[in-house]
Motif scaffolding. Sequence first.
Motif, PDB file in Angstrom:
ATOM      1  N   THR A 330       0.835  -1.211   0.000  1.00 54.38           N
ATOM      2  CA  THR A 330       0.000   0.000   0.000  1.00 54.38           C
ATOM      3  C   THR A 330       0.868   1.258   0.000  1.00 54.38           C
ATOM      4  OG1 THR A 330      -1.766  -1.145   1.193  1.00 54.38           O
ATOM      5  CG2 THR A 330      -1.795   1.248   1.248  1.00 54.38           C
ATOM      6  N   ARG A 331       1.908   1.271   0.838  1.00 52.51           N
ATOM      7  CA  ARG A 331       2.779   2.452   0.914  1.00 52.51           C
ATOM      8  C   ARG A 331       3.490   2.709  -0.409  1.00 52.51           C
ATOM      9  NH1 ARG A 331       3.857   0.547   6.204  1.00 52.51           N
ATOM     10  NH2 ARG A 331       5.660  -0.636   5.436  1.00 52.51           N
ATOM     11  N   SER A 332       3.981   1.672  -1.025  1.00 50.70           N
ATOM     12  CA  SER A 332       4.709   1.846  -2.286  1.00 50.70           C
ATOM     13  C   SER A 332       3.796   2.388  -3.377  1.00 50.70           C
ATOM     14  CB  SER A 332       5.337   0.526  -2.721  1.00 50.70           C
ATOM     15  OG  SER A 332       4.340  -0.418  -3.042  1.00 50.70           O
ATOM     16  N   LYS A 333       2.554   2.008  -3.358  1.00 49.12           N
ATOM     17  CA  LYS A 333       1.609   2.507  -4.358  1.00 49.12           C
ATOM     18  C   LYS A 333       1.287   3.982  -4.098  1.00 49.12           C
ATOM     19  CE  LYS A 333      -1.779  -0.284  -5.580  1.00 49.12           C
ATOM     20  NZ  LYS A 333      -1.411  -0.614  -6.960  1.00 49.12           N
ATOM     21  N   GLU A 334       1.161   4.339  -2.823  1.00 47.87           N
ATOM     22  CA  GLU A 334       0.865   5.738  -2.484  1.00 47.87           C
ATOM     23  C   GLU A 334       2.040   6.644  -2.815  1.00 47.87           C
ATOM     24  OE1 GLU A 334      -0.100   5.321   1.603  1.00 47.87           O
ATOM     25  OE2 GLU A 334      -2.232   4.864   1.242  1.00 47.87           O
ATOM     26  N   LYS A 335       3.270   6.167  -2.549  1.00 47.18           N
ATOM     27  CA  LYS A 335       4.456   6.967  -2.859  1.00 47.18           C
ATOM     28  C   LYS A 335       4.622   7.160  -4.355  1.00 47.18           C
ATOM     29  CE  LYS A 335       7.208   5.627   1.197  1.00 47.18           C
ATOM     30  NZ  LYS A 335       8.383   4.846   1.649  1.00 47.18           N
ATOM     31  N   GLY A 336       4.291   6.143  -5.095  1.00 49.37           N
ATOM     32  CA  GLY A 336       4.441   6.221  -6.544  1.00 49.37           C
ATOM     33  C   GLY A 336       3.408   7.095  -7.208  1.00 49.37           C
ATOM     34  N   GLY A 337       2.387   7.453  -6.467  1.00 46.74           N
ATOM     35  CA  GLY A 337       1.358   8.312  -7.038  1.00 46.74           C
ATOM     36  C   GLY A 337       0.480   7.623  -8.058  1.00 46.74           C
ATOM     37  N   GLY A 338       0.575   6.306  -8.119  1.00 45.62           N
ATOM     38  CA  GLY A 338      -0.241   5.562  -9.087  1.00 45.62           C
ATOM     39  C   GLY A 338      -1.568   5.146  -8.485  1.00 45.62           C
ATOM     40  N   GLU A 339      -2.149   4.095  -9.081  1.00 45.77           N
ATOM     41  CA  GLU A 339      -3.433   3.606  -8.603  1.00 45.77           C
ATOM     42  C   GLU A 339      -3.298   3.064  -7.185  1.00 45.77           C
ATOM     43  OE1 GLU A 339      -5.535   0.845 -11.022  1.00 45.77           O
ATOM     44  OE2 GLU A 339      -4.781   1.721 -12.876  1.00 45.77           O
ATOM     45  N   VAL A 340      -4.288   3.370  -6.342  1.00 44.02           N
ATOM     46  CA  VAL A 340      -4.341   2.790  -5.006  1.00 44.02           C
ATOM     47  C   VAL A 340      -4.904   1.375  -5.086  1.00 44.02           C
ATOM     48  CG1 VAL A 340      -5.307   3.039  -2.685  1.00 44.02           C
ATOM     49  CG2 VAL A 340      -4.602   5.067  -3.958  1.00 44.02           C
ATOM     50  N   SER A 341      -5.730   1.118  -6.094  1.00 44.58           N
ATOM     51  CA  SER A 341      -6.308  -0.213  -6.256  1.00 44.58           C
ATOM     52  C   SER A 341      -5.218  -1.237  -6.563  1.00 44.58           C
ATOM     53  CB  SER A 341      -7.325  -0.204  -7.399  1.00 44.58           C
ATOM     54  OG  SER A 341      -8.379   0.688  -7.130  1.00 44.58           O
ATOM     55  N   LEU A 342      -5.491  -2.475  -6.197  1.00 48.31           N
ATOM     56  CA  LEU A 342      -4.535  -3.544  -6.452  1.00 48.31           C
ATOM     57  C   LEU A 342      -4.424  -3.851  -7.941  1.00 48.31           C
ATOM     58  CD1 LEU A 342      -5.346  -6.152  -3.639  1.00 48.31           C
ATOM     59  CD2 LEU A 342      -3.273  -4.773  -3.854  1.00 48.31           C
ATOM     60  N   THR A 343      -3.258  -4.319  -8.321  1.00 50.07           N
ATOM     61  CA  THR A 343      -3.035  -4.787  -9.688  1.00 50.07           C
ATOM     62  C   THR A 343      -2.519  -6.225  -9.640  1.00 50.07           C
ATOM     63  OG1 THR A 343      -0.719  -4.075  -9.734  1.00 50.07           O
ATOM     64  CG2 THR A 343      -2.399  -2.449 -10.403  1.00 50.07           C
ATOM     65  N   THR A 347      -0.080  -8.540  -6.639  1.00 44.54           N
ATOM     66  CA  THR A 347      -0.292  -9.873  -6.065  1.00 44.54           C
ATOM     67  C   THR A 347       0.953 -10.749  -6.209  1.00 44.54           C
ATOM     68  OG1 THR A 347      -1.230 -10.840  -8.105  1.00 44.54           O
ATOM     69  CG2 THR A 347      -2.755  -9.721  -6.601  1.00 44.54           C
ATOM     70  N   LYS A 348       1.812 -10.437  -7.154  1.00 43.20           N
ATOM     71  CA  LYS A 348       3.050 -11.198  -7.330  1.00 43.20           C
ATOM     72  C   LYS A 348       4.095 -10.815  -6.275  1.00 43.20           C
ATOM     73  CE  LYS A 348       1.127 -13.285  -9.402  1.00 43.20           C
ATOM     74  NZ  LYS A 348       0.873 -14.733  -9.452  1.00 43.20           N
ATOM     75  N   ARG A 349       3.841  -9.764  -5.508  1.00 41.63           N
ATOM     76  CA  ARG A 349       4.771  -9.335  -4.449  1.00 41.63           C
ATOM     77  C   ARG A 349       4.360  -9.865  -3.081  1.00 41.63           C
ATOM     78  NH1 ARG A 349       4.239  -3.100  -4.996  1.00 41.63           N
ATOM     79  NH2 ARG A 349       5.671  -3.134  -3.228  1.00 41.63           N
ATOM     80  N   MET A 350       3.351 -10.698  -3.013  1.00 42.10           N
ATOM     81  CA  MET A 350       2.803 -11.166  -1.738  1.00 42.10           C
ATOM     82  C   MET A 350       3.369 -12.535  -1.381  1.00 42.10           C
ATOM     83  SD  MET A 350      -1.180 -10.002  -2.274  1.00 42.10           S
ATOM     84  CE  MET A 350      -1.621  -8.295  -2.650  1.00 42.10           C
TER      85      MET A 350
END
Length: 487
Positions: A330-343, A347-350
């Motif tokens: 979640t943090r990495s997505k927020e920092k990147g300024g991209g979509e907050v929704s999952l892609t 799921t490949k990082r879990m």
Amino acid sequence: MKNSTAGTTISTSTTIAMLPLLPSLLLCLLSLLYFLLARAKKQRSSATTATPRKLPLPPGSMGWPYIGETFQLYSSNPNTFFALKHKKYGPVFKTHILGCPCVMVSSPEAARFVLVTQAHLFKPTYPASKERMLGTKAIFFQQGDYHARLRRIVLRAFLPDAIRRRVAGIEAVALQALHSWDGRMINTFQEMKTYAFNVALLSIFGKDEISYIEELKQCYYTLEKGYNSMPINLPGTLFHKAMKARKQLGHIVAKILSSRRQKKAVADDLLGFFMESKEALTDDQIVDNIVGVIFAARDTTASVLTWIVKYLGENPSILQAVTEEQEEITRSKEKGGGEVSLTWADTKRMSMTSRVIQETMRVASILSFTFREVVEDVEYEGYLIPKGWKVLPLFRNIHHSPDNFTDPEKFDPSRFEVAPKPNTFMPFGNGTHSCPGNELAKLEMLVLLHHLTTKYRWSMSGSESGIQFGPFALPLNGLPMRFCRKT
């Protein structure tokens, strides 16, 4: 009915109240006896026409006449039955359950022999009443070219290239489910069934059949209630109601098929793949397989998710590791300024969460075994397995063997940092009849666990614990839990 330290007592009024039920109970018992007698007669007949036995049968016992050892297996934890048999007779033994002579196998090598290398000698088998209820043309009951064609279609709909486009839709279903649990005491298994059901319907029908979905759900709920009932097709019985619901399900799917053909719509959901002209499936074949996929996609996935919630609650350090992994995404997505929704990439990082899912499927072993029927006399390890007998690879034994997994009763996801030995981990079966929807099941688990661990807390309703088997292994009473959103 009262419980006391001296035992169980039944009051006179309770006894009187039960009298009207006695004819129904007697009818059920007589029906069961008739079924077992007919099955035993059929097995004796096939045995007399088989090739003369030159090899011994596997060791073991067949139990009582007609009944066999059915009650010993189903009246308690099947682990107890399997362990006693394995200790006494070894990894290959005979028994008699559900009116059928059986051979159970509990080694990885034997399971591979039955499910992979010699799979053509062992056909999938279910009671005839179950086939009627789901549909005789469904993929579970097939072999040969027709099965291969059905499997190819289902895989096209459920392999990663197809389901990666469904992440957003599955995420919406997960968020809606979690929101409905907030602040409530829920039956975890029942709520997980609803979640898995909604994901299955999305994957099968897409988003364009909303007008039919509610009616379809109600029919399926009625069908489900009768699935494990006595197959007595008389008015008023659960089985009769289930068969009526099954007929109505066929009508609903037929209406959806007609609507799509009129619109000439092209869809990338499972129904769309079934409808492609090059596959040349009849409407009856499509209906049977749609109902079958709903059945396969619901209870097993819901059972695994229920166990995951339980194991995470009992292992705070593992829950913390999963939560940190998901919060980092979640943090990495927020920092990147991209979509907050999952892609799909998220799921490949879990990896930690994926290991929790794997370990849950191993420890819980939702499917204790699977049924196969021998299509001709088979020799294995110097024993004869006669034509017509059932063969049951025991997944639960294999998953809980210390030869395959160190300290097997311990919940330890780290064991999957290294791949398990071949044929020792089979939560989705093995061979050509393994579950073709396993990638979808894993995806819907990962999506739900992402939002569950980052946004919610949960606690058990009490101190009771235990396992119930009917037919899937489940925490007692469906695991009552209270879920609250984190503040």
